[in-house]
Design an enzyme around this catalytic site. Structure first.
Site, PDB file in Angstrom:
ATOM      1  N   HIS A   1     -22.668 -14.358  32.934  1.00  0.00           N
ATOM      2  CA  HIS A   1     -24.123 -14.550  32.958  1.00  0.00           C
ATOM      3  C   HIS A   1     -24.578 -14.716  34.406  1.00  0.00           C
ATOM      4  O   HIS A   1     -23.774 -14.859  35.316  1.00  0.00           O
ATOM      5  CB  HIS A   1     -24.516 -15.786  32.139  1.00  0.00           C
ATOM      6  CG  HIS A   1     -23.865 -17.052  32.581  1.00  0.00           C
ATOM      7  ND1 HIS A   1     -22.825 -17.640  31.892  1.00  0.00           N
ATOM      8  CD2 HIS A   1     -24.079 -17.838  33.649  1.00  0.00           C
ATOM      9  CE1 HIS A   1     -22.438 -18.730  32.522  1.00  0.00           C
ATOM     10  NE2 HIS A   1     -23.181 -18.866  33.595  1.00  0.00           N
TER      11      HIS A   1
HETATM   12  C1  T46 Z   1     -21.439 -21.822  34.955  1.00  0.00           C
HETATM   13  C2  T46 Z   1     -20.048 -22.031  34.488  1.00  0.00           C
HETATM   14  C3  T46 Z   1     -19.092 -22.411  35.552  1.00  0.00           C
HETATM   15  C4  T46 Z   1     -24.790 -27.461  27.389  1.00  0.00           C
HETATM   16  O1  T46 Z   1     -25.215 -27.887  26.292  1.00  0.00           O
HETATM   17  N1  T46 Z   1     -25.066 -28.137  28.541  1.00  0.00           N
HETATM   18  C5  T46 Z   1     -24.616 -27.729  29.759  1.00  0.00           C
HETATM   19  O2  T46 Z   1     -24.897 -28.376  30.775  1.00  0.00           O
HETATM   20  C6  T46 Z   1     -23.834 -26.513  29.824  1.00  0.00           C
HETATM   21  C7  T46 Z   1     -23.324 -25.999  31.160  1.00  0.00           C
HETATM   22  C8  T46 Z   1     -23.572 -25.848  28.673  1.00  0.00           C
HETATM   23  N2  T46 Z   1     -24.030 -26.316  27.465  1.00  0.00           N
HETATM   24  C9  T46 Z   1     -23.684 -25.588  26.246  1.00  0.00           C
HETATM   25  C10 T46 Z   1     -24.251 -24.184  26.134  1.00  0.00           C
HETATM   26  C11 T46 Z   1     -23.207 -23.476  25.298  1.00  0.00           C
HETATM   27  O3  T46 Z   1     -23.476 -23.686  23.934  1.00  0.00           O
HETATM   28  O4  T46 Z   1     -22.269 -25.456  26.195  1.00  0.00           O
HETATM   29  C12 T46 Z   1     -21.912 -24.204  25.648  1.00  0.00           C
HETATM   30  C13 T46 Z   1     -21.023 -23.422  26.611  1.00  0.00           C
HETATM   31  O5  T46 Z   1     -21.805 -23.009  27.742  1.00  0.00           O
HETATM   32  P1  T46 Z   1     -21.514 -21.639  28.514  1.00  0.00           P
HETATM   33  O6  T46 Z   1     -21.117 -20.588  27.546  1.00  0.00           O
HETATM   34  O7  T46 Z   1     -22.684 -21.366  29.393  1.00  0.00           O
HETATM   35  O8  T46 Z   1     -20.235 -22.068  29.383  1.00  0.00           O
HETATM   36  P2  T46 Z   1     -19.570 -21.278  30.596  1.00  0.00           P
HETATM   37  O9  T46 Z   1     -18.333 -22.018  30.942  1.00  0.00           O
HETATM   38  O10 T46 Z   1     -19.447 -19.835  30.305  1.00  0.00           O
HETATM   39  O11 T46 Z   1     -20.615 -21.438  31.797  1.00  0.00           O
HETATM   40  C14 T46 Z   1     -20.844 -22.710  32.330  1.00  0.00           C
HETATM   41  C15 T46 Z   1     -22.290 -22.806  32.821  1.00  0.00           C
HETATM   42  O12 T46 Z   1     -23.163 -22.486  31.738  1.00  0.00           O
HETATM   43  C16 T46 Z   1     -22.528 -21.845  33.946  1.00  0.00           C
HETATM   44  O13 T46 Z   1     -23.765 -22.135  34.549  1.00  0.00           O
HETATM   45  O14 T46 Z   1     -21.659 -21.503  36.103  1.00  0.00           O
HETATM   46  O15 T46 Z   1     -19.968 -22.976  33.410  1.00  0.00           O
END
Ligand code: T46
Length: 134
Positions: free
Chosen positions: A48
């Site tokens: 993303h």
């Molecule tokens: C990034 C990388 C390194 C939340 O509820 N609160 C939060 O602060 C975050 C970061 C995520 N979430 C929820 C949203 C999704 O349902 O946790 C789930 C997993 O999030 P995501 O798929 O975005 O996770 P990553 O590891 O792919 O990405 C995250 C950050 O979103 C992103 O900004 O840089 O970690």
């Protein structure tokens, strides 16, 4: 604005090292800190870009690779030193892969969590948003 490595102090001691992340070394006011851990072998995260949010990623344990894409070029940055973080401005597509066993990714963020700040479709990033959120 371009991504860059940010080094924070390492205070060495026979009892172990201590590193400190003070607000002045982070190039934005800190709004949120989160961490990713217990990452299964072969898992990939990210995929993303952010419209506005900026972040600094640290491999506080183990190692992983970050692939950044600005719409023109891809860059591979390996994080494997606890006191060297990667500053990622908004507008870069990011992917995280090759996590070592026990890797922990600590993220310092400029904003609170807001799903509306994410673009999770690469084609949308390329076709509509490239250069829009530099
Ligand atoms: C990034 C990388 C390194 C939340 O509820 N609160 C939060 O602060 C975050 C970061 C995520 N979430 C929820 C949203 C999704 O349902 O946790 C789930 C997993 O999030 P995501 O798929 O975005 O996770 P990553 O590891 O792919 O990405 C995250 C950050 O979103 C992103 O900004 O840089 O970690």
């Amino acid at each position: 604005m371009k991504f860059k490595i940010i080094e924070v102090p390492k205070i060495e001691d026979p009892r172990g090292n201590l590193s400190v992340i003070e607000k002045d070394v982070i190039p934005f006011p800190i709004k949120r800190v989160y961490f990713i851990y217990d990452i299964p072998t072969g898992a990939e995260r990210g995929g993303h870009t952010h419209k506005h949010q900026k972040s600094v990623l640290f491999a506080v344990n183990g190692s992983f690779d970050v692939i950044l894409n600005d719409g023109d070029q891809s860059y591979l940055i390996s994080l494997n030193t606890p006191n060297k973080g990667l500053f990622i401005p908004n507008g870069y597509w990011r992917e995280l892969k090759n996590f070592s066993s026990g890797a922990v990714c600590l993220v310092i963020s400029s904003d609170e969590y807001d799903e509306n700040d994410y673009i999770r479709d690469y084609d949308v990033f390329i076709s509509e948003l490239k250069n829009k959120y530099p």
